[in-house]
Design a protein around this motif. Structure first.
Motif, short mmCIF file in Angstrom:
data_model
loop_
_atom_site.label_atom_id
_atom_site.label_comp_id
_atom_site.label_asym_id
_atom_site.label_seq_id
_atom_site.Cartn_x
_atom_site.Cartn_y
_atom_site.Cartn_z
N ASP A 21 -7.13 -1.34 5.65
CA ASP A 21 -5.85 -1.99 5.92
C ASP A 21 -5.12 -1.20 7.00
O ASP A 21 -5.03 0.02 6.92
N ASP A 23 -1.99 -1.01 7.60
CA ASP A 23 -0.76 -0.42 7.08
C ASP A 23 -1.03 0.36 5.79
O ASP A 23 -0.18 0.41 4.89
N LEU A 26 1.60 3.13 4.64
CA LEU A 26 2.87 2.51 4.26
C LEU A 26 2.74 1.81 2.91
O LEU A 26 3.57 1.99 2.02
N LYS A 27 1.70 1.04 2.74
CA LYS A 27 1.50 0.32 1.48
C LYS A 27 1.27 1.29 0.32
O LYS A 27 1.74 1.05 -0.79
#
Length: 109
Positions: A21, A23, A26-27
């Motif tokens: 992923d 991001d 951040l996730k």
């Protein structure tokens, strides 16, 4: 099927990164904060409505967090919600040179 039909793969500790992923970090940070919020709600037996009244945040926000619907939340907002539930918490973010198999965030009292 038998045991030889499976391959054991060690994860990085960040499932979002394991699935490439973009991001991922951040996730992962949002998920850690959300998990702590849910933990505090459970420890205190708070419904989303009670949490909303107690903190001034919308009950719908706590409901979204409980349902892991974190797309609308910023890290900042999650941290504010967390601190509104327990002002004794300390959140530490450790930034290190990029290593795809590491990354940490600690939440403690």
């Amino acid at each position: 099927m038998n045991e030889s039909d499976f391959e054991l793969v060690e994860g990085s500790g960040n499932v979002f990164r394991d699935f490439d992923d973009l991001d991922a970090d951040l996730k992962q940070a949002k998920a850690i904060l959300a998990a702590r919020i849910i933990s505090l709600l459970d420890e205190r037996g708070l419904t989303v409505r009670k949490a909303g009244v107690m903190t001034g945040f919308a009950a719908a926000d706590f409901s979204r967090i409980r349902n892991a619907n974190l797309g609308r939340f910023t890290i900042d907002r999650l941290m504010k919600m967390l601190s509104s539930l327990d002002d004794r918490l300390r959140v530490t973010v450790q930034v290190e040179p990029r290593n795809p198999r590491q990354g940490t965030m600690h939440i403690s009292r």
